[in-house]
Write a protein that holds these residues in place. Sequence first.
Motif, short mmCIF file in Angstrom:
data_model
loop_
_atom_site.label_atom_id
_atom_site.label_comp_id
_atom_site.label_asym_id
_atom_site.label_seq_id
_atom_site.Cartn_x
_atom_site.Cartn_y
_atom_site.Cartn_z
N LYS A 337 -3.19 -9.74 -11.57
CA LYS A 337 -3.60 -8.45 -11.02
C LYS A 337 -2.43 -7.47 -11.01
O LYS A 337 -2.57 -6.30 -11.37
CB LYS A 337 -4.16 -8.63 -9.62
CG LYS A 337 -4.64 -7.33 -8.98
CD LYS A 337 -5.20 -7.57 -7.59
CE LYS A 337 -5.64 -6.26 -6.95
NZ LYS A 337 -6.16 -6.47 -5.57
N PHE A 338 -1.25 -7.95 -10.61
CA PHE A 338 -0.09 -7.07 -10.54
C PHE A 338 0.31 -6.56 -11.93
O PHE A 338 0.57 -5.37 -12.12
CB PHE A 338 1.10 -7.81 -9.91
CG PHE A 338 2.36 -6.98 -9.85
CD1 PHE A 338 2.57 -6.12 -8.79
CD2 PHE A 338 3.30 -7.04 -10.87
CE1 PHE A 338 3.72 -5.32 -8.74
CE2 PHE A 338 4.45 -6.27 -10.83
CZ PHE A 338 4.66 -5.40 -9.76
N ILE A 339 0.36 -7.46 -12.90
CA ILE A 339 0.78 -7.07 -14.25
C ILE A 339 -0.23 -6.12 -14.88
O ILE A 339 0.13 -5.17 -15.59
CB ILE A 339 1.03 -8.31 -15.12
CG1 ILE A 339 2.22 -9.11 -14.55
CG2 ILE A 339 1.31 -7.92 -16.57
CD1 ILE A 339 2.43 -10.45 -15.21
N GLN A 340 -1.52 -6.35 -14.60
CA GLN A 340 -2.53 -5.42 -15.09
C GLN A 340 -2.26 -4.01 -14.54
O GLN A 340 -2.33 -3.02 -15.26
CB GLN A 340 -3.93 -5.89 -14.69
CG GLN A 340 -4.43 -7.08 -15.48
CD GLN A 340 -5.77 -7.60 -14.97
OE1 GLN A 340 -6.06 -7.54 -13.77
NE2 GLN A 340 -6.59 -8.11 -15.88
N GLY A 341 -1.93 -3.95 -13.24
CA GLY A 341 -1.63 -2.66 -12.63
C GLY A 341 -0.35 -2.05 -13.17
O GLY A 341 -0.25 -0.83 -13.35
N PHE A 417 3.44 -11.00 -2.17
CA PHE A 417 2.43 -12.05 -2.20
C PHE A 417 2.75 -13.04 -1.09
O PHE A 417 3.86 -13.00 -0.53
CB PHE A 417 2.44 -12.77 -3.55
CG PHE A 417 2.21 -11.87 -4.74
CD1 PHE A 417 1.46 -10.70 -4.61
CD2 PHE A 417 2.72 -12.20 -5.98
CE1 PHE A 417 1.24 -9.87 -5.70
CE2 PHE A 417 2.51 -11.38 -7.07
CZ PHE A 417 1.77 -10.21 -6.94
N PRO A 418 1.83 -13.94 -0.73
CA PRO A 418 2.13 -14.92 0.32
C PRO A 418 3.43 -15.67 0.03
O PRO A 418 3.67 -16.13 -1.08
CB PRO A 418 0.92 -15.86 0.24
CG PRO A 418 -0.19 -15.01 -0.25
CD PRO A 418 0.45 -14.07 -1.23
N PHE A 434 7.40 -4.48 -2.19
CA PHE A 434 6.24 -3.64 -2.47
C PHE A 434 4.94 -4.44 -2.38
O PHE A 434 4.91 -5.65 -2.60
CB PHE A 434 6.35 -3.03 -3.87
CG PHE A 434 7.60 -2.23 -4.06
CD1 PHE A 434 7.67 -0.91 -3.65
CD2 PHE A 434 8.73 -2.80 -4.64
CE1 PHE A 434 8.83 -0.17 -3.81
CE2 PHE A 434 9.89 -2.08 -4.82
CZ PHE A 434 9.94 -0.76 -4.39
N ASN A 435 3.85 -3.70 -2.09
CA ASN A 435 2.53 -4.32 -1.99
C ASN A 435 1.76 -4.30 -3.30
O ASN A 435 0.86 -5.11 -3.49
CB ASN A 435 1.70 -3.60 -0.91
CG ASN A 435 2.23 -3.85 0.48
OD1 ASN A 435 2.23 -4.97 0.97
ND2 ASN A 435 2.71 -2.78 1.13
N GLU A 439 2.67 1.16 -6.08
CA GLU A 439 3.72 1.49 -5.11
C GLU A 439 5.10 1.29 -5.73
O GLU A 439 6.03 2.09 -5.51
CB GLU A 439 3.55 0.60 -3.87
CG GLU A 439 4.51 0.92 -2.74
CD GLU A 439 4.30 -0.01 -1.55
OE1 GLU A 439 5.16 0.01 -0.64
OE2 GLU A 439 3.31 -0.78 -1.53
N PHE A 440 5.25 0.24 -6.51
CA PHE A 440 6.52 -0.07 -7.16
C PHE A 440 6.92 1.02 -8.15
O PHE A 440 8.05 1.54 -8.12
CB PHE A 440 6.40 -1.43 -7.85
CG PHE A 440 7.54 -1.76 -8.78
CD1 PHE A 440 8.82 -1.94 -8.30
CD2 PHE A 440 7.32 -1.90 -10.15
CE1 PHE A 440 9.88 -2.24 -9.16
CE2 PHE A 440 8.35 -2.21 -11.01
CZ PHE A 440 9.64 -2.38 -10.51
#
Length: 488
Positions: A337-341, A417-418, A434-435, A439-440
């Motif tokens: 999900k993060f890399i997609q974003g 992440f957790p 960062f969340n 945001e990053f």
Amino acid sequence: MVDASEILLKLEQNFDLFNLELRGFRIWWMSRYKVYENIQATLNNRNKENNKSSTDIDLKKYLSNGKYLSSFKWGINNYIQSDILCISGTTLRRKIVDNKYFDIIFDFIGKYDKSNYGILNTLSGNGFEKNHYTLKCYNMCNLTLKNHIIKAIYKIKLNKEEKEYISYKFKKVERYLKNEYNINLDLTRVVCEQTAILFSQYKIALRIIRKINPKVLYVECAYSPTHLLFVYAAKVLKIPVVEFQHGLISSKHIGYKYNESTYKIDPVPDYICVYGSYFETIIRKMNPNLKLNIIRYGYPFLYEELLGKKNNNLIENKEFDYLITTQGEEYSDYWVKFIQGLLEKDKSCKVLLKVHPNEILIYKQLYSKILSSSRVIVSQNENIYDCFKKSKRHISCFSTCHYEALVYDIPTYVIKFPGWQHVRMLEHYNVKCFNSAAEFIDYLKINPDEEILFDQFKKDFFDIESDNINEDKIKEKVVCTNRFFIYK
């Protein structure tokens, strides 16, 4: 939110798990980290937005284990006497020295010292590679493969009374987990599997150590079940066990939280070699009532990299905008999900993805949604420093790579992440957390990387003064440590 380490400590406190004995073994140690991993995975899955069934991944992972068979060894190893016996793993980073595979923890013995040493190379993640720096590098894949077989047939490896004893003890623990934390785990099966491995494989470890007849046992990871087999055996033979820091140690790391009441008789290291004073402080704070033997050994591999960078002063080709290091398959959905974003927010970026060792066999399945992008490249057989040399910035959740990036003067960033709290102290060095990818990227547009306190971090965590590192100091630490144990 309660974390897995807190839950495990509660279980140990409430159910007196350290005192469980069968056949003269204190069996809990063999299962401890496996139980922790199961609890951690359950908590992580609970937090995932798309908590889909892992059946497909599990099947592909099972089929991928066929890669291990390529390392199967016909016949037995010809073990030769060594003063130092090292237990390593195939997931440990390697570099090439004199066209040979160089173990970044233990082969410094051969590079800087003339001490007689051998390495047992246990199988995990990657297969066994030939052409090692030391001729005494033994292929232990058969032992590791047998562990998997024993897990599958544990019911015939334990007698009826032993299975009933474990069930009686751990059904109560399972009910407690369900009632207190809404966690459903078959702990009885996990403990039975690990106990069966201990009973079946301990004698093999004992026989190997007796053949090699070392004066000291060096281990990469003393709490790893495979390495524990040799720790149990060394303890019986009165051979000192020394663990070398191989990754991140935080105040939540269950592998370095020992049991005070039984410490002297438990299968735990007699000495711990750490990177620097910061990590020594963490371990001592986790065990305030124990007199632990901790050696500030440093990190020869890291020191050599810094020395080479300083001497060569090369201009590195920064091909990738971001290097991302992952934390294991239970975190893969978060990273997808993060890399997609990230790809969406930064339309021109290129990403170098270095997956965690336990993802190596199945990373194509775990990251299939992003690997179709030509802007995402998976690192193949490169150590982390090769990746740093090609990357402008490093991103992770919690990883030793955060620390190494800072020592190597690479800006690093933490994604929440957790488990990110394990490295929250990096905020004191202006490392930002960062969340989300959005945001990053928004932060990078208006803030410089130079705010990070690289030099202060090096001094605090690794006892490194930027202008005070040389080969003689690396050699001195390696030689003195070996001599201490060989001539005790």
